[in-house]
Design a protein around this motif. Structure first.
Motif, PDB file in Angstrom:
ATOM      1  N   MET A  31       0.819  -1.225   0.000  1.00  0.00           N
ATOM      2  CA  MET A  31       0.000   0.000   0.000  1.00  0.00           C
ATOM      3  C   MET A  31       0.847   1.268   0.000  1.00  0.00           C
ATOM      4  O   MET A  31       0.315   2.358   0.201  1.00  0.00           O
ATOM      5  CB  MET A  31      -0.951   0.042   1.210  1.00  0.00           C
ATOM      6  N   ASN A  32       2.159   1.131  -0.205  1.00  0.00           N
ATOM      7  CA  ASN A  32       3.058   2.273  -0.028  1.00  0.00           C
ATOM      8  C   ASN A  32       4.334   2.062  -0.840  1.00  0.00           C
ATOM      9  O   ASN A  32       5.202   1.285  -0.439  1.00  0.00           O
ATOM     10  CB  ASN A  32       3.386   2.422   1.463  1.00  0.00           C
ATOM     11  N   PRO A  33       4.485   2.750  -1.973  1.00  0.00           N
ATOM     12  CA  PRO A  33       5.696   2.573  -2.784  1.00  0.00           C
ATOM     13  C   PRO A  33       6.989   2.886  -2.046  1.00  0.00           C
ATOM     14  O   PRO A  33       8.024   2.278  -2.323  1.00  0.00           O
ATOM     15  CB  PRO A  33       5.471   3.553  -3.949  1.00  0.00           C
ATOM     16  N   ALA A  34       6.956   3.832  -1.093  1.00  0.00           N
ATOM     17  CA  ALA A  34       8.162   4.144  -0.324  1.00  0.00           C
ATOM     18  C   ALA A  34       8.570   2.965   0.550  1.00  0.00           C
ATOM     19  O   ALA A  34       9.767   2.715   0.765  1.00  0.00           O
ATOM     20  CB  ALA A  34       7.947   5.390   0.531  1.00  0.00           C
ATOM     21  N   ARG A  35       7.587   2.232   1.061  1.00  0.00           N
ATOM     22  CA  ARG A  35       7.860   1.036   1.875  1.00  0.00           C
ATOM     23  C   ARG A  35       8.418  -0.087   1.009  1.00  0.00           C
ATOM     24  O   ARG A  35       9.210  -0.912   1.486  1.00  0.00           O
ATOM     25  CB  ARG A  35       6.564   0.603   2.581  1.00  0.00           C
ATOM     26  N   ALA A  36       8.029  -0.134  -0.271  1.00  0.00           N
ATOM     27  CA  ALA A  36       8.527  -1.168  -1.171  1.00  0.00           C
ATOM     28  C   ALA A  36       9.901  -0.829  -1.733  1.00  0.00           C
ATOM     29  O   ALA A  36      10.755  -1.699  -1.878  1.00  0.00           O
ATOM     30  CB  ALA A  36       7.540  -1.372  -2.322  1.00  0.00           C
ATOM     31  N   PHE A  37      10.114   0.457  -2.054  1.00  0.00           N
ATOM     32  CA  PHE A  37      11.323   0.861  -2.754  1.00  0.00           C
ATOM     33  C   PHE A  37      12.577   0.735  -1.892  1.00  0.00           C
ATOM     34  O   PHE A  37      13.598   0.198  -2.344  1.00  0.00           O
ATOM     35  CB  PHE A  37      11.169   2.303  -3.243  1.00  0.00           C
ATOM     36  N   GLY A  38      12.519   1.240  -0.659  1.00  0.00           N
ATOM     37  CA  GLY A  38      13.701   1.218   0.204  1.00  0.00           C
ATOM     38  C   GLY A  38      14.262  -0.178   0.407  1.00  0.00           C
ATOM     39  O   GLY A  38      15.453  -0.425   0.130  1.00  0.00           O
ATOM     40  N   PRO A  39      13.467  -1.140   0.866  1.00  0.00           N
ATOM     41  CA  PRO A  39      13.982  -2.505   1.036  1.00  0.00           C
ATOM     42  C   PRO A  39      14.458  -3.138  -0.264  1.00  0.00           C
ATOM     43  O   PRO A  39      15.408  -3.918  -0.251  1.00  0.00           O
ATOM     44  CB  PRO A  39      12.768  -3.254   1.608  1.00  0.00           C
ATOM     45  N   ALA A  40      13.804  -2.821  -1.386  1.00  0.00           N
ATOM     46  CA  ALA A  40      14.236  -3.374  -2.673  1.00  0.00           C
ATOM     47  C   ALA A  40      15.637  -2.903  -3.026  1.00  0.00           C
ATOM     48  O   ALA A  40      16.480  -3.681  -3.491  1.00  0.00           O
ATOM     49  CB  ALA A  40      13.247  -2.985  -3.767  1.00  0.00           C
ATOM     50  N   VAL A  41      15.914  -1.613  -2.803  1.00  0.00           N
ATOM     51  CA  VAL A  41      17.240  -1.067  -3.094  1.00  0.00           C
ATOM     52  C   VAL A  41      18.292  -1.680  -2.177  1.00  0.00           C
ATOM     53  O   VAL A  41      19.361  -2.125  -2.624  1.00  0.00           O
ATOM     54  CB  VAL A  41      17.245   0.472  -2.939  1.00  0.00           C
ATOM     55  N   VAL A  42      17.992  -1.724  -0.887  1.00  0.00           N
ATOM     56  CA  VAL A  42      18.984  -2.181   0.090  1.00  0.00           C
ATOM     57  C   VAL A  42      19.282  -3.668  -0.051  1.00  0.00           C
ATOM     58  O   VAL A  42      20.427  -4.101   0.091  1.00  0.00           O
ATOM     59  CB  VAL A  42      18.495  -1.855   1.522  1.00  0.00           C
ATOM     60  N   SER A  43      18.257  -4.459  -0.351  1.00  0.00           N
ATOM     61  CA  SER A  43      18.451  -5.908  -0.451  1.00  0.00           C
ATOM     62  C   SER A  43      18.752  -6.369  -1.870  1.00  0.00           C
ATOM     63  O   SER A  43      19.207  -7.503  -2.071  1.00  0.00           O
ATOM     64  CB  SER A  43      17.198  -6.635   0.048  1.00  0.00           C
ATOM     65  N   GLY A  44      18.478  -5.524  -2.856  1.00  0.00           N
ATOM     66  CA  GLY A  44      18.667  -5.914  -4.247  1.00  0.00           C
ATOM     67  C   GLY A  44      17.606  -6.878  -4.745  1.00  0.00           C
ATOM     68  O   GLY A  44      17.793  -7.565  -5.753  1.00  0.00           O
ATOM     69  N   TYR A  45      16.477  -6.917  -4.051  1.00  0.00           N
ATOM     70  CA  TYR A  45      15.383  -7.828  -4.434  1.00  0.00           C
ATOM     71  C   TYR A  45      14.312  -7.035  -5.182  1.00  0.00           C
ATOM     72  O   TYR A  45      13.549  -6.286  -4.571  1.00  0.00           O
ATOM     73  CB  TYR A  45      14.785  -8.502  -3.197  1.00  0.00           C
ATOM     74  N   TRP A  46      14.240  -7.199  -6.503  1.00  0.00           N
ATOM     75  CA  TRP A  46      13.342  -6.396  -7.337  1.00  0.00           C
ATOM     76  C   TRP A  46      12.224  -7.213  -7.971  1.00  0.00           C
ATOM     77  O   TRP A  46      11.477  -6.685  -8.803  1.00  0.00           O
ATOM     78  CB  TRP A  46      14.150  -5.701  -8.434  1.00  0.00           C
ATOM     79  N   ASN A  47      12.093  -8.486  -7.615  1.00  0.00           N
ATOM     80  CA  ASN A  47      11.082  -9.330  -8.249  1.00  0.00           C
ATOM     81  C   ASN A  47       9.680  -8.747  -8.084  1.00  0.00           C
ATOM     82  O   ASN A  47       9.231  -8.497  -6.962  1.00  0.00           O
ATOM     83  CB  ASN A  47      11.112 -10.739  -7.658  1.00  0.00           C
ATOM     84  N   TYR A  48       9.019  -8.522  -9.199  1.00  0.00           N
ATOM     85  CA  TYR A  48       7.639  -8.020  -9.227  1.00  0.00           C
ATOM     86  C   TYR A  48       7.481  -6.702  -8.466  1.00  0.00           C
ATOM     87  O   TYR A  48       6.409  -6.390  -7.939  1.00  0.00           O
ATOM     88  CB  TYR A  48       6.671  -9.068  -8.666  1.00  0.00           C
ATOM     89  N   GLN A  49       8.530  -5.898  -8.417  1.00  0.00           N
ATOM     90  CA  GLN A  49       8.479  -4.617  -7.720  1.00  0.00           C
ATOM     91  C   GLN A  49       7.389  -3.698  -8.289  1.00  0.00           C
ATOM     92  O   GLN A  49       6.768  -2.924  -7.566  1.00  0.00           O
ATOM     93  CB  GLN A  49       9.847  -3.927  -7.816  1.00  0.00           C
ATOM     94  N   TRP A  50       7.143  -3.815  -9.596  1.00  0.00           N
ATOM     95  CA  TRP A  50       6.163  -2.928 -10.235  1.00  0.00           C
ATOM     96  C   TRP A  50       4.772  -3.059  -9.625  1.00  0.00           C
ATOM     97  O   TRP A  50       3.992  -2.103  -9.613  1.00  0.00           O
ATOM     98  CB  TRP A  50       6.109  -3.206 -11.736  1.00  0.00           C
ATOM     99  N   ILE A  51       4.456  -4.242  -9.095  1.00  0.00           N
ATOM    100  CA  ILE A  51       3.135  -4.444  -8.486  1.00  0.00           C
ATOM    101  C   ILE A  51       2.922  -3.454  -7.344  1.00  0.00           C
ATOM    102  O   ILE A  51       1.806  -2.933  -7.155  1.00  0.00           O
ATOM    103  CB  ILE A  51       3.001  -5.892  -7.963  1.00  0.00           C
ATOM    104  N   TYR A  52       3.993  -3.163  -6.602  1.00  0.00           N
ATOM    105  CA  TYR A  52       3.884  -2.333  -5.399  1.00  0.00           C
ATOM    106  C   TYR A  52       3.970  -0.840  -5.708  1.00  0.00           C
ATOM    107  O   TYR A  52       3.967  -0.010  -4.791  1.00  0.00           O
ATOM    108  CB  TYR A  52       4.954  -2.783  -4.405  1.00  0.00           C
TER     109      TYR A  52
END
Length: 257
Positions: free
Chosen positions: A207-228
């Motif tokens: 429900m929050n792109p900022a909540r999705a983006f930060g962990p994706a950058v730090v962990s390098g986990y981008w799978n299906y990121q566009w959904i969020y």
């Protein structure tokens, strides 16, 4: 947002005193920069505690701990930051509040920028605090529920509907004059808890792109990121349309006044 009457004029904050008296004249710093700082700090702590709750709960599993931590954190943060910035901590909330008349357009991009930076910093701090083993196993608290293409449609719809629910609560409880509530921080926190408990196994309920983006950058986990991103933005647009066309009061509603 909380405990105050909302002011639908072009200012970054959303409220004036509960007595209805005119707001005190604010300095340029209080109008422009301080709200952005509040959005950065609030988003940072929201993402930080949210990520830590997921990372340290990874071996125990279950939805209750992350749901309570995210919901209670946002309730507390809304309660203390509402009078400074409106306490959005979420780019799609900022978008929806602007669309229903609760925020000046010149503050939309700065809010989103500072929220995104806050989410990135909060995720980085969660990595620094937690064990490498737990961080890796939890993908850094990035959203990893969707694993195969067959799950995409359900996850996307879940993000749209859950975000729509959240944004309707925010806008009706904090912006819309007819329905605003002094309990808005409690209502938002409860909505976050309920949504995560209901849909965590479908999409993780970001429900929050900022909540999705930060962990994706730090962990390098981008799978299906566009959904969020697509899901929450679509949900916010639907919620704003519902208020503008149907549920809003005379100041918010565009037609049938």
């Amino acid at each position: 947002m909380a405990d105050m009457v909302v002011e639908l004029i072009p200012t970054p904050g959303l409220s004036v005193s509960q007595t209805g008296s005119p707001p005190k004249k604010r300095s340029l710093y209080e109008k422009s920069l301080q709200p952005c700082v509040a959005e950065f700090v609030g988003t940072l702590f929201f993402v930080f505690v949210g990520c830590v709750s997921v990372i340290e709960n990874v071996e125990a599993g279950g939805r209750l701990q992350p749901a309570l931590v995210h919901g209670l954190a946002v309730a507390v943060l809304v309660g203390v930051f509402a009078e400074i910035s409106g306490a959005h901590f979420n780019p799609v909330v900022t978008l929806a509040v602007y669309l229903v008349g609760g925020l000046d357009v010149v503050m939309v991009f700065p809010y989103v920028l500072f929220q995104t930076l806050g989410g990135l910093m909060g995720a980085a701090l969660s990595k620094a605090l937690t064990s490498k083993k737990h961080f890796t196993k939890a993908s850094g608290a990035a959203f990893s529920v969707v694993q195969v293409n067959e799950q995409v449609a359900g996850a996307l719809l879940c993000e749209i509907l859950m975000t729509c629910f959240l944004v309707i609560v925010v806008c009706l409880g904090a912006v819309n004059e007819k329905s605003r509530s002094p309990l808005i921080s409690f209502l938002i926190g409860c909505t976050v808890i309920v949504n995560i408990l209901a849909g965590a196994d479908l999409s993780g309920v970001c429900m929050n792109p900022a909540r999705a983006f930060g962990p994706a950058v730090v962990s390098g986990y981008w799978n299906y990121q566009w959904i969020y991103w697509v899901g929450p933005i679509a949900g916010a647009l639907v919620a704003a349309a519902v208020l503008r066309l149907l549920l809003g009061d005379k100041k918010t509603r565009l037609y049938m006044k």
